[in-house]
Design a protein around this motif. Structure first.
Motif, short mmCIF file in Angstrom:
data_model
loop_
_atom_site.label_atom_id
_atom_site.label_comp_id
_atom_site.label_asym_id
_atom_site.label_seq_id
_atom_site.Cartn_x
_atom_site.Cartn_y
_atom_site.Cartn_z
N ALA A 18 4.81 12.24 -5.46
CA ALA A 18 5.70 11.99 -4.34
C ALA A 18 6.99 12.80 -4.53
O ALA A 18 7.36 13.15 -5.65
N LEU A 19 7.66 13.08 -3.42
CA LEU A 19 8.92 13.80 -3.44
C LEU A 19 10.01 12.85 -2.92
O LEU A 19 9.83 12.21 -1.88
N TYR A 20 11.12 12.76 -3.66
CA TYR A 20 12.23 11.93 -3.23
C TYR A 20 13.37 12.80 -2.76
O TYR A 20 13.72 13.79 -3.41
N TRP A 21 13.97 12.43 -1.63
CA TRP A 21 15.07 13.16 -1.01
C TRP A 21 16.29 12.25 -1.01
O TRP A 21 16.45 11.41 -0.12
N PRO A 22 17.16 12.36 -1.99
CA PRO A 22 18.26 11.41 -2.15
C PRO A 22 19.17 11.31 -0.93
O PRO A 22 19.60 10.20 -0.57
N ARG A 23 19.53 12.43 -0.30
CA ARG A 23 20.46 12.37 0.82
C ARG A 23 19.92 11.49 1.95
O ARG A 23 20.68 10.79 2.62
N GLU A 24 18.62 11.52 2.16
CA GLU A 24 17.99 10.72 3.21
C GLU A 24 17.45 9.40 2.69
O GLU A 24 16.94 8.60 3.48
N ARG A 25 17.56 9.17 1.37
CA ARG A 25 16.95 8.00 0.73
C ARG A 25 15.49 7.87 1.17
O ARG A 25 15.00 6.79 1.48
N ALA A 26 14.82 9.02 1.17
CA ALA A 26 13.48 9.11 1.74
C ALA A 26 12.46 9.54 0.70
O ALA A 26 12.71 10.43 -0.12
N LEU A 27 11.30 8.91 0.76
CA LEU A 27 10.15 9.29 -0.04
C LEU A 27 9.19 10.06 0.85
O LEU A 27 8.89 9.62 1.97
N LEU A 28 8.69 11.19 0.37
CA LEU A 28 7.73 11.98 1.12
C LEU A 28 6.43 12.06 0.34
O LEU A 28 6.43 12.38 -0.86
N VAL A 29 5.33 11.76 1.03
CA VAL A 29 4.00 11.82 0.41
C VAL A 29 3.07 12.54 1.38
O VAL A 29 3.17 12.39 2.59
N ALA A 30 2.16 13.33 0.85
CA ALA A 30 1.23 14.10 1.68
C ALA A 30 -0.20 13.72 1.36
O ALA A 30 -0.55 13.44 0.20
N ASP A 31 -1.03 13.70 2.39
CA ASP A 31 -2.48 13.59 2.21
C ASP A 31 -2.88 12.34 1.41
O ASP A 31 -3.47 12.43 0.34
N LEU A 32 -2.57 11.19 1.98
CA LEU A 32 -3.01 9.93 1.38
C LEU A 32 -4.53 9.77 1.48
O LEU A 32 -5.17 9.21 0.58
N HIS A 33 -5.11 10.20 2.59
CA HIS A 33 -6.56 10.08 2.83
C HIS A 33 -7.06 8.66 2.58
O HIS A 33 -8.09 8.44 1.93
N LEU A 34 -6.31 7.67 3.11
CA LEU A 34 -6.75 6.29 3.00
C LEU A 34 -8.13 6.11 3.64
O LEU A 34 -8.47 6.76 4.62
N GLU A 35 -8.90 5.22 3.05
CA GLU A 35 -10.25 4.89 3.53
C GLU A 35 -11.21 6.08 3.49
O GLU A 35 -12.16 6.15 4.27
N LYS A 36 -11.00 6.96 2.53
CA LYS A 36 -11.95 8.06 2.36
C LYS A 36 -13.29 7.54 1.84
O LYS A 36 -14.36 7.98 2.28
N ALA A 37 -13.23 6.59 0.91
CA ALA A 37 -14.48 6.06 0.35
C ALA A 37 -15.31 5.38 1.42
O ALA A 37 -16.54 5.55 1.48
N SER A 38 -14.67 4.58 2.28
CA SER A 38 -15.43 3.90 3.33
C SER A 38 -15.97 4.89 4.35
O SER A 38 -17.04 4.67 4.94
N PHE A 39 -15.27 5.99 4.58
CA PHE A 39 -15.78 7.03 5.48
C PHE A 39 -17.08 7.59 4.94
O PHE A 39 -18.07 7.73 5.67
N TYR A 40 -17.11 7.93 3.64
CA TYR A 40 -18.32 8.50 3.07
C TYR A 40 -19.45 7.47 3.01
O TYR A 40 -20.63 7.82 3.14
N ALA A 41 -19.10 6.20 2.82
CA ALA A 41 -20.13 5.16 2.78
C ALA A 41 -20.79 4.99 4.14
O ALA A 41 -22.02 4.82 4.24
#
Length: 235
Positions: A18-41
């Motif tokens: 993850a990337l943290y941006w202090p000025r924005e107090r923001a966390l940035l994350v890319a490509d979580l791909h949630l539910e990939k396992a259930s997609f393949y199932a």
């Protein structure tokens, strides 16, 4: 966390990609791909362990606690497909609901989940301009503004003592803009628990970051960021 400067902004790279941006107090994350396992199932008959969403969301929660982030920006391919939210099992769904309630959460959609349902908690966007920084899923060739993106799942491939090593990495470009200021663009590594990777020096990545005067891979090593040149413009 390892702090570093990019386009006049201070950032910090977390161990979880993850990337943290202090000025924005923001966390940035890319490509979580949630539910990939259930997609393949369901689509391919590959019975993968159905816990990838739980693990990924646990990593997000850990990064929020580590950084104290108040905002979360996800840079696309949040679910492996647009129907992914409907397949979340109750435990993972509860985890996600708690995270989106605790933060100002913005989903930037990607090619895998362009039709994410608007009923999901958080705000949906295709791209954002935050403080002059463009947030989108896939780097756009020809972009001269500062840009943060994902999509490519970059990994640095190295040979050390005859051993092949693959490490998730950040890819950054340096661009000299006509007005004399230095701009740049950054591709984040994939954050999801069930994601593969592309060689950071792949021509598709280098092409996506043009125009550039140089492109580097950044890898965490012993609490520091090690820089590996990937491409340099001809002198």
């Amino acid at each position: 966390m390892v702090p570093f400067s990019f386009c006049g902004e201070e950032f910090a790279l977390c161990q979880t990609n993850a990337l943290y941006w202090p000025r924005e107090r923001a966390l940035l994350v890319a490509d979580l791909h949630l539910e990939k396992a259930s997609f393949y199932a369901t689509r391919a008959g590959q019975m993968l362990p159905p816990y990838d969403s739980r693990e990924t969301l646990e990593r997000v929660a850990l990064a929020i606690r580590e950084t104290g982030a108040r905002r979360v920006f996800t840079l696309g391919d949040n679910f492996h497909d647009s129907a992914g939210p409907d397949r979340l099992e109750p435990h993972a769904a509860g985890m996600l609901a708690a995270l989106t309630r605790a933060t100002d959460w913005v989903w930037i959609t990607g090619n895998h989940d362009a039709a994410m349902p608007p009923r999901i908690d958080g705000t949906l966007a295709t791209a954002l301009d935050v403080g002059g920084m463009i947030l989108r899923h896939q780097a756009q060739p020809g972009e001269t503004r500062p840009e943060l993106s994902g999509h490519f799942h970059p990994r640095l491939h190295l040979t050390v003592r005859e051993r092949r090593i693959r490490r998730s990495c950040v890819v950054v470009s340096r661009n000299s803009v006509a007005e004399g200021r230095v701009s740049g663009r950054m591709i984040l590594p994939a954050f999801g628990a069930l994601t593969g990777g592309m060689d950071a020096a792949d021509p598709a990545i280098l092409k996506a970051l043009q125009p550039a005067s140089g492109i580097d891979a950044l890898v965490q090593a012993s609490g520091k960021l090690a820089t590996f040149p990937l491409w340099r413009a001809a002198a």
